[in-house]
Structure formats: C-alpha cells, structure tokens
Design a protein around this motif. Structure first.
Motif, PDB file in Angstrom:
ATOM      1  N   UNK A 263       0.805  -1.222   0.000  1.00 41.78           N
ATOM      2  CA  UNK A 263       0.000   0.000   0.000  1.00 41.78           C
ATOM      3  C   UNK A 263       0.840   1.275   0.000  1.00 41.78           C
ATOM      4  N   UNK A 264       2.097   1.170   0.392  1.00 42.06           N
ATOM      5  CA  UNK A 264       2.924   2.356   0.581  1.00 42.06           C
ATOM      6  C   UNK A 264       3.097   3.139  -0.724  1.00 42.06           C
ATOM      7  N   UNK A 265       2.665   4.398  -0.707  1.00 37.43           N
ATOM      8  CA  UNK A 265       2.813   5.276  -1.854  1.00 37.43           C
ATOM      9  C   UNK A 265       1.845   5.031  -2.996  1.00 37.43           C
ATOM     10  N   UNK A 291      -4.521   4.478   4.919  1.00 36.77           N
ATOM     11  CA  UNK A 291      -3.679   5.683   5.020  1.00 36.77           C
ATOM     12  C   UNK A 291      -2.464   5.422   5.911  1.00 36.77           C
ATOM     13  N   UNK A 292      -2.703   4.751   7.011  1.00 33.53           N
ATOM     14  CA  UNK A 292      -1.615   4.464   7.950  1.00 33.53           C
ATOM     15  C   UNK A 292      -0.521   3.636   7.286  1.00 33.53           C
ATOM     16  N   UNK A 297      -5.180   8.253  -0.752  1.00 29.08           N
ATOM     17  CA  UNK A 297      -6.576   8.021  -1.092  1.00 29.08           C
ATOM     18  C   UNK A 297      -7.159   9.206  -1.842  1.00 29.08           C
ATOM     19  N   UNK A 298      -7.873   8.882  -2.920  1.00 23.88           N
ATOM     20  CA  UNK A 298      -8.476   9.893  -3.789  1.00 23.88           C
ATOM     21  C   UNK A 298      -9.975   9.648  -3.825  1.00 23.88           C
ATOM     22  N   UNK A 475      -5.032  -6.503   5.129  1.00 20.52           N
ATOM     23  CA  UNK A 475      -5.378  -7.557   6.088  1.00 20.52           C
ATOM     24  C   UNK A 475      -4.331  -7.662   7.202  1.00 20.52           C
ATOM     25  N   UNK A 476      -3.048  -7.583   6.836  1.00 21.79           N
ATOM     26  CA  UNK A 476      -1.986  -7.672   7.834  1.00 21.79           C
ATOM     27  C   UNK A 476      -2.039  -6.489   8.797  1.00 21.79           C
ATOM     28  N   UNK A 477      -2.345  -5.307   8.269  1.00 25.15           N
ATOM     29  CA  UNK A 477      -2.436  -4.129   9.127  1.00 25.15           C
ATOM     30  C   UNK A 477      -3.700  -4.138   9.982  1.00 25.15           C
TER      31      UNK A 477
END
Length: 504
Positions: A263-265, A291-292, A297-298, A475-477
């Motif tokens: 998810x990063x970036x 976001x974390x 997010x758009x 899911x991991x987060x």
C-alpha cells in the motif's frame, strides 16, 4: 442424500481409524468430516460429501505431492462437476441424476495439486437466476443456508454454502462461482475473503452456466494468502473455454508476490458513489488503516451506473437460455431436462418442491429471448461492457491517476425472509467488475452490530496480483478478524441483547 453421504464417509473413516494412525491429509479430511457432521445440520451449507474423500487423502499421503494445497480438503459449489458418484445439481431437483463422472478442469487442477475434493456446497438454486423474489442460499436440493454469525440471517448467494462452510471452519479452501456478486457477496457477509477473477483466468468448462460473458469460478478462503494459493492452482488456459486463451500468459504464483508493504505510496480511488447502507463507520476505519500503511486516497464522488443496470439483464437472460441449453444437451447423465424450456416445465410440474417459496419469472423471460444473434442483445452487451470497463473502471483509474478502487462490498446480512424474499438494503460497486469481467477482491473489514462486512478492491483486467497484494497489506495491518459464534440471532448476542431492553 446429504446426511446419508456424511454418515457413509464417517463410517468409512471410523472403520479404519483403529487400523493405522492417520497421516496429515487423512487427519485433515477426518477433521473436516467430523466438523461437517456435527455443525452443518444447523447451516445446510454442504449438499453432499464425497464418499471417496478418505481414499483421496490416503493417496496424497502416499505420494510425493507438496505445496500449500497438498492434503487440504476443498469444498466446491454444486454447479461444478467432479468425477465420482456425486451429482452436479445446481441445487435443482431437475439435475438430481446429473452424475457426469467428469472433473471440471479447475477440479482436475486441484487434484493435481494434491487437494482433496471433500464434497459439494449448497447454493442459491441455478445460481440465483430463477427469480427476482428469491431467497439467497435456498435450493430445493439443499434447503436454505444459514449464516454462522447469526442463524436467522442470510448467507447471500449464490455461493452461499461455500461462504458459510469456510466461515464455520469446515475447510480453509472453497470454490464459488460468480456472475454478479455470487462470490464477493457471500464472502463479505460471512466474514471471509473472496476473489472474483478476471473472466477468462479460470476455466468454466463443466460448470453449470448462466452467462459466458460474466461467469467465473473463484476462491473463497479465510485469508488473502490462502485465496492467492488457491487461485495459483485453479488459474490457467483451457482449450474447451475460449475465454481462457490468454490465461497462461497472465497467471503466476500469486502467493509468492504478496507484499505487506504494497500500500505504501499507492494512489487508490475511494468509491464514495458506492458507499452507505450501514457500512460507513467500518469503511472509514478501513480507510484509516490504508492511510496508515502509506496509501494515498483519492475520493471519487460521482459515477453514473445507469447504463450498466439497464443493459445487464438482457445479456444475462439471452445467454442463460443459450448457455444452459448447451450445457444440458451436453450432459452425459440420464437427466430429463435438455433445455431451459424443459426446466421451466419440470418446475411447473413440481410446484410444492420447487415453486412454493418463489417463482421462475426470470426463466420465463429468458425463454422468450431471441438468441445470441439478436441485434438487441449484441447492442446491450457492447453498451454494458463499455459502461463498466473502458468508460467505467478503466476511466475511473485513468482520470483519477489511481491503480485500484476501494469501497464497501455489501451491507451486513439480512434476515432470511420466506414471505418477502431477499431484503437487501443496498450494495457496493461490485457490478462494475462483474459486467466488465474485471477482478474484484473482498476482505473482511469489520462488524456492523455484530455482523461482518467486507472491503472491496477492484482493478483492471488481469490485475489479480495487484489486488491480492493490496488486500494482503490491508489484512496484515487490520489484524486478526473475529470468528462466528453461531448465535440463533444477532439480537441474542452479548453486544446487542442488553440494548434491546429499557435502559433506565
């Protein structure tokens, strides 16, 4: 038949238990059979277990097969053929004798990977294309599937049994099929992971059809990794299914590519136009997790889906008549129905068993369609695909400079209602992916008053690897997800019951 076959398989297991210590695959199968025998009478999620399951397991234990599915019991939806004594009924009494003795290619792939075909799961009869007033998860063969989170709640459809069986812990791997929502809705409502692949990634040969434009089998599992492992096995080209021509070019080891930092970036579009129906708080929490983990997010506030809604049903009804007729004519089993017209007549002759709860008006509409050469059908098909694909998902991604879309999958489970049929309060944007033939992944994102809801990840054609990696990172987060408690009703749960009495 369901309880007889369970008893038979358990008897075989019991008779040989004292002879030798069970090895891993055999132990897995015995455990699954025991769970089904003890718990499934509450759920009706399994139509039949395969009486050869123990023998299959022993062969795997004696082999050199290795891999994530080797020795794992798998349940398959009962519109998918498997070799052996079990009929493929699609939930209808009209196919009670449909024992074809052939494996669907996806089943053959499962066996080659060492998976054990444990049995068949219940479903919405004929994959929920018979009537607009149906009860999701009901079939004449299997009865109605109950949701393990609250037994008076629906399990959605049409892959209802697969969703409930995985949520109940009978197996970790199940196969569903989807035309529009039939993998993702029961996955969301039962609190598991479900993936509707790109149409053409997984073969549909020897699967009772609705629509060659939209039908696809897909994985249903407790976790994203297991969905990736299952997809890696069942994906691939099949000469008998022209839609899969390019599947081998696109399939890969999806599990090996999972990335907890995916998810990063990454820019991800938020489908605000497909939110609501009681899921907003859970969805906002899920977005905070994205976001974390570094997602950008758009918000996408508007999108006109009217062209999709207007054109989809004519496509499905036209293809239903043609595709089902082809399947029924080609079955080698001694069935008494060889066309949609025959099925309609069969149901009319068995009002008590097949027609007491709801009718077959969609079948009757489909029978009146004019065939695949009909210009009106061709026009609707082209318009729907353009609206959902190139001018839908593809345009939303391009215009907003995002790589995927997210939104709530479905509302929480509604009560089973024999008088009024399904009482669905709304739905997310899954129809976009269904009509376009693009992939759609749902991952559990939270509970709404004690009932699970899912987070949808939608992307362009052949983007399964991307969606699985994004879903895995989420899911991991998110952390561990609760499991169902089999309440008779959610109103009896400790979270809800105290709120239903006077608070003074």
């Amino acid at each position: 038949m369901r309880h007889l076959l369970i008893a038979t398989a358990m008897a075989v297991a019991g008779a040989s238990a004292a002879v030798a210590q069970p090895r891993p695959a055999e132990a897995n199968v015995r455990g699954a059979l025991e769970r089904i025998a003890h718990v499934d009478p509450q759920l009706h999620s399994v139509i039949a277990v395969d009486p050869t399951a123990i023998d299959q397991a022993r062969r795997v234990d004696a082999s050199s097969l290795r891999g994530p599915l080797a020795g794992e019991p798998v349940l398959i939806k009962d519109n998918i053929e498997s070799a052996g004594s079990l009929p493929t009924t699609a939930g209808s009494l009209a196919l009670a004798n449909n024992v074809t003795n052939r494996d669907a290619p996806l089943v053959a792939r499962l066996r080659a990977a060492g998976a054990i075909i444990l049995g068949k799961t219940n479903l919405s009869e004929w994959a929920n294309i018979r009537s607009n007033n149906s009860i999701s998860g009901w079939s004449a063969v299997g009865g109605v599937v109950h949701n393990p989170w609250a037994l008076d709640r629906d399990s959605c459809g049409s892959s209802s049994g697969s969703g409930a069986a995985v949520a109940a812990g009978f197996v970790r791997f199940a196969i569903g099929t989807e035309t529009n929502g039939s993998v993702t809705c029961p996955s969301s409502i039962n609190g598991i992971v479900g993936l509707k692949p790109t149409v053409g990634l997984v073969s549909r040969t020897h699967v009772v059809p609705i629509s060659h434009t939209q039908d696809t089998p897909g994985p249903m599992t407790p976790t994203v990794r297991e969905a990736a492992e299952l997809l890696s096995v069942i994906a691939g080209s099949d000469p008998a299914d022209p839609a899969t021509r390019d599947a081998d070019k696109h399939k890969r080891d999806y599990a090996a590519a999972l990335d907890a930092n995916a998810l990063k970036g990454k820019r991800i579009g938020v489908m605000r136009f497909a939110t609501g129906f009681g899921t907003d708080t859970a969805f906002d929490t899920a977005l905070a997790v994205l976001r974390e983990k570094g997602a950008i997010l758009v918000d996408i506030k508007k999108f006109d889906r009217s062209a999709i809604g207007k054109n989809e049903l004519p496509i499905l009804l036209t293809e239903l008549k043609a595709d089902m007729g082809k399947y029924l004519k080609g079955s080698p089993a001694p069935i008494g129905v060889r066309s949609l017209k025959d099925v309609i007549a069969f149901d009319n002759a068995r009002q008590r068993q097949e027609m007491s709860l709801f009718g077959q008006e969609l079948f009757e509409q489909a029978e009146k369609t004019k065939g695949l050469a009909d210009p009106a059908y061709k026009k609707a098909k082209a318009a729907a695909f353009q609206a959902a694909g190139p001018k839908g998902i593809d345009k939303l991604l391009k215009d907003n400079k995002v790589i995927a879309l997210v939104g709530p999958t479905m509302p929480p489970a509604w009560k089973i209602d024999a008088a009024n049929g399904d009482q669905i309060a709304g739905g997310g944007a899954g129809s976009l992916a269904a009509v376009a033939g693009y992939p759609h992944l749902t991952v559990p994102m939270g509970l709404v008053k004690g009932l699970p809801v899912g987070l949808s990840f939608i992307g362009p054609k052949w983007s399964e690897g991307l969606l699985l990696s994004l879903g895995y990172a989420y899911e991991q987060a998110r952390g561990p997800f609760p499991t169902p408690k089999f309440y008779r009703s959610i109103e009896e749960s400790p979270e809800i019951a105290p709120l239903l009495v006077p608070q003074r």
